[in-house]
Design an enzyme around this catalytic site. Sequence first.
Site, mmCIF file in Angstrom:
data_model
loop_
_atom_site.group_PDB
_atom_site.id
_atom_site.type_symbol
_atom_site.label_atom_id
_atom_site.label_comp_id
_atom_site.label_asym_id
_atom_site.label_seq_id
_atom_site.Cartn_x
_atom_site.Cartn_y
_atom_site.Cartn_z
ATOM 1 N N HIS A 1 -16.060 -8.393 1.155
ATOM 2 C CA HIS A 1 -16.693 -9.705 0.946
ATOM 3 C C HIS A 1 -16.820 -10.362 2.334
ATOM 4 O O HIS A 1 -16.133 -11.325 2.648
ATOM 5 C CB HIS A 1 -15.797 -10.527 0.022
ATOM 6 C CG HIS A 1 -16.452 -11.723 -0.582
ATOM 7 N ND1 HIS A 1 -17.677 -12.212 -0.177
ATOM 8 C CD2 HIS A 1 -16.039 -12.545 -1.585
ATOM 9 C CE1 HIS A 1 -17.973 -13.277 -0.906
ATOM 10 N NE2 HIS A 1 -17.000 -13.490 -1.764
ATOM 11 N N ARG B 1 -24.295 -9.724 -5.206
ATOM 12 C CA ARG B 1 -22.917 -9.467 -5.648
ATOM 13 C C ARG B 1 -23.001 -8.483 -6.805
ATOM 14 O O ARG B 1 -23.834 -8.635 -7.703
ATOM 15 C CB ARG B 1 -22.237 -10.753 -6.103
ATOM 16 C CG ARG B 1 -20.923 -10.471 -6.823
ATOM 17 C CD ARG B 1 -20.126 -11.715 -7.065
ATOM 18 N NE ARG B 1 -19.582 -12.230 -5.820
ATOM 19 C CZ ARG B 1 -18.729 -13.262 -5.761
ATOM 20 N NH1 ARG B 1 -18.347 -13.864 -6.867
ATOM 21 N NH2 ARG B 1 -18.253 -13.685 -4.609
ATOM 22 N N ARG C 1 -18.946 -20.351 -5.854
ATOM 23 C CA ARG C 1 -19.056 -20.735 -4.452
ATOM 24 C C ARG C 1 -20.048 -19.870 -3.676
ATOM 25 O O ARG C 1 -20.910 -20.385 -2.956
ATOM 26 C CB ARG C 1 -17.691 -20.637 -3.752
ATOM 27 C CG ARG C 1 -16.782 -21.791 -4.032
ATOM 28 C CD ARG C 1 -15.338 -21.334 -4.020
ATOM 29 N NE ARG C 1 -15.095 -20.581 -5.250
ATOM 30 C CZ ARG C 1 -14.713 -21.138 -6.401
ATOM 31 N NH1 ARG C 1 -14.477 -22.407 -6.451
ATOM 32 N NH2 ARG C 1 -14.564 -20.410 -7.498
ATOM 33 N N THR C 2 -19.915 -18.557 -3.793
ATOM 34 C CA THR C 2 -20.738 -17.682 -2.953
ATOM 35 C C THR C 2 -22.218 -17.876 -3.287
ATOM 36 O O THR C 2 -23.053 -18.065 -2.402
ATOM 37 C CB THR C 2 -20.313 -16.215 -3.147
ATOM 38 O OG1 THR C 2 -18.910 -16.116 -2.889
ATOM 39 C CG2 THR C 2 -21.065 -15.287 -2.202
ATOM 40 N N LYS D 1 -33.232 -2.763 -20.618
ATOM 41 C CA LYS D 1 -34.247 -1.708 -20.830
ATOM 42 C C LYS D 1 -33.916 -0.454 -20.029
ATOM 43 O O LYS D 1 -34.784 0.375 -19.761
ATOM 44 C CB LYS D 1 -35.630 -2.236 -20.436
ATOM 45 C CG LYS D 1 -36.068 -3.436 -21.262
ATOM 46 C CD LYS D 1 -37.434 -3.944 -20.839
ATOM 47 C CE LYS D 1 -37.752 -5.253 -21.521
ATOM 48 N NZ LYS D 1 -38.968 -5.879 -20.980
HETATM 49 C C1 NCD Z 1 -13.608 -14.417 -4.551
HETATM 50 C C2 NCD Z 1 -14.444 -13.252 -5.003
HETATM 51 O O1 NCD Z 1 -15.332 -13.367 -5.843
HETATM 52 O O2 NCD Z 1 -14.178 -12.175 -4.483
HETATM 53 N N1 NCD Z 1 -14.205 -15.651 -4.727
HETATM 54 C C3 NCD Z 1 -15.155 -16.077 -3.853
HETATM 55 O O3 NCD Z 1 -16.109 -15.409 -3.556
HETATM 56 N N2 NCD Z 1 -14.954 -17.272 -3.291
HETATM 57 C C4 NCD Z 1 -12.210 -14.341 -5.007
HETATM 58 C C5 NCD Z 1 -11.888 -14.143 -6.452
HETATM 59 O O4 NCD Z 1 -12.730 -13.935 -7.300
HETATM 60 O O5 NCD Z 1 -10.691 -14.191 -6.729
#
Ligand code: NCD
Length: 362
Positions: free
Chosen positions: A136, A108, A57-58, A87
Amino acid sequence: MTTLAQKLTNGLITLSGLDREDILRILRHSQKFKDGYTPKSLENRIVASLFFEASTRTRLSFESAVQRLGGQVIGFSEASNTSLASKNESFADTLEIIAGYCDAVVMRHPNDGSAQLAQDLLSIPILNGGDGTHLHPTQTLLDLFSIFETQGTLAGIHLGLMGDLRYSRTIQSLLETAVMFNMQLSFISDDDFQPSQQQLDWLKANNVTFSLHNDIHNAIAELDVLYVTRLQKERFVNNSTDVQNLIVTTDDLRNAKNNLKILHPLPRNEEIPNDVDDTPFAYYFQQAKNGLFVRMALLDLIFSNKDVPRTKTQTDLVAANEWRCGNKRCISHQCQPAFKRINVHGQTSVICYYCEQNATAQ
Ligand code: NCD
């Protein structure tokens, strides 16, 4: 007074630097995108989408948002094929190189505090798409958008948080804002997965009303929103996989208020059985869709304000040789550690500058 545009010139790492009005402005702006507003504010702009950790999703909603605003995306969805992984190139060098090819970074990363380090290393906006178990922030913005959309307000709502409240970064970011909106909180989890003592102390110092529960039965009837998370098994230090998840069933929902909505950042495991999807309480799929509008709004706010002077916030750091960060996942073990002193309603403590967990004196 610092405007929202100024606060966003370096991107978004945490929501703690925003206030209530800033958040409401972002949500109001997001609504315009949900209603069909599509300015080309990212035309001729390139955003690097750096996902060192899994995402559906993100990453895809950010990439879709960039493209819908007329911009282009470069990047990777796993780091194993980069020179950093194969590397032995450093994180700092990797970022420095990528920053030369783009106008902003969405990142991320599995280490707590990595987004802060990236922001300190680079002079382009960094958007934190999740740093380890830490924060997040853009997920929280879409969570708040969904709460506002279904409840008509954020102020004073009764929010239940169920599942893994210790290792879930979406919970940490949501708590930052629950304080701003004076929400009432019910934590529903096994003792080992309740928020940390540091967090509970922080909520108390901020006069937040909260209660702790081990199951949902005596909490459900009071709630306006039930925010469920999966067990973050990949983050468990001892790799134990036999922990039982808490589950919300259609039976539990018989005592719910009519306005109750169930949110979940997704992906879900067994904590929400599929038959809950057919109840009027389920809102997690609409919530995930809202991620696109909120991320469009955020990118638009960052890129429409090109003339805002970029200023890096200076944090007063504490002598690093006197303190230690005990958080194994913290990025400070891969860079120069740094600590800051904080004051919460008269109580002073020293926390790690990156992961914000309490530091221990050497
Ligand atoms: C979450 C995350 O990656 O922190 N998912 C997201 O970004 N929608 C929650 C999760 O991984 O459980």
